[in-house]
Design an enzyme around this catalytic site. Sequence first.
Site, mmCIF file in Angstrom:
data_model
loop_
_atom_site.group_PDB
_atom_site.id
_atom_site.type_symbol
_atom_site.label_atom_id
_atom_site.label_comp_id
_atom_site.label_asym_id
_atom_site.label_seq_id
_atom_site.Cartn_x
_atom_site.Cartn_y
_atom_site.Cartn_z
ATOM 1 N N TYR A 96 0.838 -1.204 0.000
ATOM 2 C CA TYR A 96 0.000 0.000 0.000
ATOM 3 C C TYR A 96 0.873 1.253 0.000
ATOM 4 O O TYR A 96 2.018 1.238 0.467
ATOM 5 C CB TYR A 96 -0.959 0.032 1.195
ATOM 6 C CG TYR A 96 -0.319 0.229 2.560
ATOM 7 C CD1 TYR A 96 -0.107 1.510 3.075
ATOM 8 C CD2 TYR A 96 0.046 -0.859 3.346
ATOM 9 C CE1 TYR A 96 0.456 1.700 4.338
ATOM 10 C CE2 TYR A 96 0.608 -0.679 4.600
ATOM 11 C CZ TYR A 96 0.813 0.598 5.084
ATOM 12 O OH TYR A 96 1.382 0.788 6.330
ATOM 13 N N CYS A 97 0.320 2.325 -0.571
ATOM 14 C CA CYS A 97 0.931 3.655 -0.452
ATOM 15 C C CYS A 97 -0.093 4.545 0.265
ATOM 16 O O CYS A 97 -0.922 4.023 1.022
ATOM 17 C CB CYS A 97 1.331 4.206 -1.825
ATOM 18 S SG CYS A 97 -0.048 4.504 -2.960
ATOM 19 N N PHE A 98 -0.056 5.847 0.052
ATOM 20 C CA PHE A 98 -0.945 6.698 0.833
ATOM 21 C C PHE A 98 -2.404 6.572 0.389
ATOM 22 O O PHE A 98 -3.304 6.386 1.216
ATOM 23 C CB PHE A 98 -0.508 8.163 0.775
ATOM 24 C CG PHE A 98 -1.342 9.065 1.644
ATOM 25 C CD1 PHE A 98 -1.340 8.913 3.026
ATOM 26 C CD2 PHE A 98 -2.162 10.042 1.097
ATOM 27 C CE1 PHE A 98 -2.128 9.716 3.843
ATOM 28 C CE2 PHE A 98 -2.952 10.849 1.908
ATOM 29 C CZ PHE A 98 -2.934 10.686 3.274
#
Length: 363
Positions: A96-98
Amino acid sequence: MSHQPDTDHYLALFLNDTPLMDVRAPVEFDKGAFPCSENLPLLDDLQREVIGTRYKDAGQDAAIALGNELATAEIRDARLASWRTFVDAHPDGVLYCFRGGLRSKVTQQWLAEAGFTMPFVEGGYKAMRRFLIDSIDQIAATTKFQVVGGFTGTGKTPLLAELENSIDLEGIANHKGSSFGKQIGGQPTQINFENSLGVRMLKLREVAHPYMVVEDESRAVGRCGLPLSLLEAMAIAPVVVIEAGLEERIERLQREYVDEMLVAYQCHWGDDEGYLKFCAYLLDAIEGIRRRLGGERYQKLRGSLETALQSRQLESVAGVYRDAIAQVLDQYYDPMYRYQLDQKKERICFRGRYAEVVDYLRG
């Protein structure tokens, strides 16, 4: 590896302790992440700042172009090496990223080009964080709670450890909630505290106990603040009180805060450095109750404690500690908690010794 679809099944991720590869920059990870997450960033802090500025000034295409320019072969190889190690160790992992956007897709693409597949979390960190905060509020509003109270040293924390349906707020906050409450490793950030709390509450809801058990806490455990929704639920919940005599309580406090704490410090840092850090911990704790002891009593106790610590006389250290704790219990903690319990007397549903309270809560 077979392809796994990208996911927005946040509940399953948390209930299954799914390994999470966090590709945000370290500065973002340090502010808050999730249990079972490991930071293996696509961009370091400086790269993130530079590319973010380009994005604001010239748009996404320009930001992507700059990212490709900064992604030298050496940097790309280093990123891929760390990601591949994670994939090998956690074939069920998810990244995941932001927001589940560009950084997730680039990471996924680089891995695919190297022959690896890994799904990413749709909505990213922001959506998972929102899910946990909403879950805390929803569970707090719809779940029955039992609050465990009792004077300092009655064994509230060990009792929680014996119950499958408990939430150990002090354990999650890594702090025992008093001047002597600092623990090795320090406290999590407020965000990490809330995230871990949310995961624990989700897991307990799945087990479907009739109620959840928490210790009687104030608004904060150390520097970690309790969510308002949980505080409100605790404020109307039945209270179960553990009763114990003064000597029994002092013995327990001595064991937990002197004997066991010294072992913990020395296991963590080694005998000599661990002992020095243990000394600093006890002296800081005494400093924290200086006003409650009064100037003359504080100076006497601190001097006795320093002498005992310097000579490594653990029995003397324990003796001084006993004197300090007995005085503070008598003059500060006990009167304060007696008053607080009196305010909750209408909600007290059971009083008993430690074993009796365990049986009551299990029944």
